[in-house]
Design an enzyme around this catalytic site. Structure first.
Site, PDB file in Angstrom:
ATOM      1  CB  VAL A  64      -0.795   0.472   1.113  1.00  0.00           C
ATOM      2  CG1 VAL A  64      -1.970  -0.737   1.681  1.00  0.00           C
ATOM      3  CG2 VAL A  64      -0.389  -0.245   2.650  1.00  0.00           C
ATOM      4  CG  ASN A  90      -6.090  -3.301   9.163  1.00  0.00           C
ATOM      5  OD1 ASN A  90      -6.211  -3.548  10.610  1.00  0.00           O
ATOM      6  ND2 ASN A  90      -5.449  -4.617   8.447  1.00  0.00           N
ATOM      7  CE1 TYR A 156       1.090   1.953  14.150  1.00  0.00           C
ATOM      8  CE2 TYR A 156       0.346   2.640  16.940  1.00  0.00           C
ATOM      9  CZ  TYR A 156       0.260   1.747  16.353  1.00  0.00           C
ATOM     10  OH  TYR A 156      -1.161   0.860  15.350  1.00  0.00           O
ATOM     11  CB  ALA A 158       4.319  10.931  13.227  1.00  0.00           C
ATOM     12  CB  ALA A 159       1.490   7.287  11.163  1.00  0.00           C
ATOM     13  CE  LYS A 160      -1.671   2.890  12.937  1.00  0.00           C
ATOM     14  NZ  LYS A 160      -1.914   2.701  11.944  1.00  0.00           N
TER      15      LYS A 160
HETATM   16  P1  NAI Z   1      -0.586  -7.525  12.022  1.00  0.00           P
HETATM   17  O1  NAI Z   1       0.242  -6.564  12.802  1.00  0.00           O
HETATM   18  O2  NAI Z   1      -1.284  -8.295  12.308  1.00  0.00           O
HETATM   19  O3  NAI Z   1      -1.602  -6.636  11.008  1.00  0.00           O
HETATM   20  C1  NAI Z   1      -1.144  -5.693   9.630  1.00  0.00           C
HETATM   21  C2  NAI Z   1      -0.917  -6.116   8.525  1.00  0.00           C
HETATM   22  O4  NAI Z   1      -1.374  -4.994   7.397  1.00  0.00           O
HETATM   23  C3  NAI Z   1      -0.527  -7.120   7.846  1.00  0.00           C
HETATM   24  O5  NAI Z   1      -1.408  -8.244   7.488  1.00  0.00           O
HETATM   25  C4  NAI Z   1       0.482  -6.689   7.075  1.00  0.00           C
HETATM   26  O6  NAI Z   1       0.865  -7.590   5.912  1.00  0.00           O
HETATM   27  C5  NAI Z   1      -0.130  -5.477   6.746  1.00  0.00           C
HETATM   28  N1  NAI Z   1       0.576  -4.986   5.758  1.00  0.00           N
HETATM   29  C6  NAI Z   1       2.085  -4.030   6.449  1.00  0.00           C
HETATM   30  N2  NAI Z   1       2.715  -3.682   5.607  1.00  0.00           N
HETATM   31  C7  NAI Z   1       1.453  -3.528   4.559  1.00  0.00           C
HETATM   32  C8  NAI Z   1       1.508  -3.235   3.662  1.00  0.00           C
HETATM   33  N3  NAI Z   1       3.308  -2.267   2.971  1.00  0.00           N
HETATM   34  N4  NAI Z   1       1.020  -2.896   2.253  1.00  0.00           N
HETATM   35  C9  NAI Z   1      -0.398  -3.684   2.348  1.00  0.00           C
HETATM   36  N5  NAI Z   1      -0.480  -4.671   3.595  1.00  0.00           N
HETATM   37  C10 NAI Z   1       0.456  -4.236   4.800  1.00  0.00           C
HETATM   38  O7  NAI Z   1      -1.585  -5.857  13.238  1.00  0.00           O
HETATM   39  P2  NAI Z   1      -3.033  -5.606  13.986  1.00  0.00           P
HETATM   40  O8  NAI Z   1      -2.885  -5.995  14.993  1.00  0.00           O
HETATM   41  O9  NAI Z   1      -3.342  -6.662  12.850  1.00  0.00           O
HETATM   42  O10 NAI Z   1      -3.179  -3.998  13.004  1.00  0.00           O
HETATM   43  C11 NAI Z   1      -4.312  -4.075  12.041  1.00  0.00           C
HETATM   44  C12 NAI Z   1      -3.964  -2.338  11.761  1.00  0.00           C
HETATM   45  O11 NAI Z   1      -4.602  -1.891  13.324  1.00  0.00           O
HETATM   46  C13 NAI Z   1      -2.941  -1.327  11.633  1.00  0.00           C
HETATM   47  O12 NAI Z   1      -3.110  -0.276  10.993  1.00  0.00           O
HETATM   48  C14 NAI Z   1      -1.927  -1.187  13.197  1.00  0.00           C
HETATM   49  O13 NAI Z   1      -1.153  -0.217  13.394  1.00  0.00           O
HETATM   50  C15 NAI Z   1      -3.581  -0.630  14.039  1.00  0.00           C
HETATM   51  N6  NAI Z   1      -3.745  -0.543  15.360  1.00  0.00           N
HETATM   52  C16 NAI Z   1      -3.581  -2.278  16.292  1.00  0.00           C
HETATM   53  C17 NAI Z   1      -3.741  -1.956  17.922  1.00  0.00           C
HETATM   54  C18 NAI Z   1      -2.949  -3.545  17.965  1.00  0.00           C
HETATM   55  O14 NAI Z   1      -2.987  -3.199  19.390  1.00  0.00           O
HETATM   56  N7  NAI Z   1      -2.808  -4.440  17.520  1.00  0.00           N
HETATM   57  C19 NAI Z   1      -3.895  -0.655  17.907  1.00  0.00           C
HETATM   58  C20 NAI Z   1      -3.899   0.468  17.166  1.00  0.00           C
HETATM   59  C21 NAI Z   1      -4.039   0.533  15.846  1.00  0.00           C
END
Ligand code: NAI
Length: 248
Positions: A64, A90, A156, A158-160
């Site tokens: 992305v 996401n 992170y 800053a991005a969020k």
């Molecule tokens: P995760 O690490 O399990 O999933 C992240 C997903 O993004 C993975 O499927 C990964 O392959 C994909 N991804 C990463 N870089 C990519 C790229 N360049 N292009 C396409 N896909 C890419 O993490 P999780 O926890 O499921 O996170 C999902 C979202 O929720 C993220 O944006 C994270 O910042 C946000 N978030 C998560 C929290 C948590 O406590 N787990 C808290 C607050 C926000």
């Protein structure tokens, strides 16, 4: 089936919160496109689960952070499904370090995926929504860290925080076309992203959460589902926290 015949694109949908969102939207009748970066096997498995709800599923590889790849991905979806009704930005990464140890690359990589990635997808999806006169929904997965900051997460946070600014700006630009753009700010959710935290950090974090526990990916998916259905048609530019009361 409130989302029957709708098409939803969930970035980073092969695991964690993205997977839970894809399954929830499929359970409401939406056809699902998940985007993945590297792990095709996990993506294919999610698609199998998606299709068990009787909807169509498609997994597309795309980084992305790359503008042109996102443009091509949205073109592919338009050819296959005709439209995108729901976009969930996401995909996200962390590169946690204290600011004095954080290098240029650590900062840019996180901004490129978490913020620019959402821009890249939103730009092309919004353009398609306008062309097809779709009353679309865009949901950005931000974080409470974007609201309150966090030690070791200047990049992170800053991005969020940037994602929240982008959500509100796009909501103002596209509200007149009935395209609603909102953000969800999760607190600590049990996924691979938080698995790396030490027991000590987890205990400290849990004690600071009024509900005394981390959330589940499904908790976030429920809010995204609400923001993706007509139930939220008069809501735009908002940030909804899903954090067990951590930030209030
Ligand atoms: P995760 O690490 O399990 O999933 C992240 C997903 O993004 C993975 O499927 C990964 O392959 C994909 N991804 C990463 N870089 C990519 C790229 N360049 N292009 C396409 N896909 C890419 O993490 P999780 O926890 O499921 O996170 C999902 C979202 O929720 C993220 O944006 C994270 O910042 C946000 N978030 C998560 C929290 C948590 O406590 N787990 C808290 C607050 C926000």
């Amino acid at each position: 089936m409130i989302l029957k015949d709708k098409v939803a694109l969930v970035t980073g949908g092969s695991r964690g919160i993205g997977k839970a969102i894809a399954l929830k939207l499929a359970s409401l009748g939406a056809n699902i496109v998940i985007n993945y970066e590297k792990n095709q096997e996990s993506a294919d498995n999610v698609i199998k689960e998606v299709e068990s709800f009787g909807v169509k599923g498609l997994a597309l590889q795309c980084n992305v952070a790359d503008y042109k790849s996102c443009e091509d991905m949205v073109k592919n979806i338009a050819e296959e499904f005709g439209a995108v009704d729901i976009l969930v930005n996401n995909a996200g990464i962390t590169r946690d370090k204290l600011i004095l140890r954080m290098n240029d690359e650590d900062f840019s990589a996180v901004l490129d995926v978490n913020l620019k990635g959402a821009f890249n997808c939103s730009k092309h999806v919004a353009s398609l929504m306008l062309k097809k006169k779709i009353k679309g929904k865009i949901v950005n997965i931000s974080s409470v860290v974007g609201l309150i900051g966090n030690v070791g997460q200047a990049n992170y946070a800053a991005a969020k925080a940037g994602l929240i600014g982008m959500t509100k700006s796009m909501a103002k630009e596209l509200g007149g076309k009935e395209i609603c753009i909102n953000a969800v700010a999760p607190g600590f959710i049990e996924t691979d992203m938080t698995k790396v935290l030490s027991e000590a950090v987890i205990e400290k974090m849990e004690s600071a959460i009024p509900m005394k526990k981390f959330g589940k990916p499904e908790d976030v998916a429920e809010i995204v589902a609400f923001l993706s259905t007509p139930s939220s048609n008069y809501i735009t530019g908002q940030v909804i926290n899903c954090d067990g009361g951590m930030v209030m």
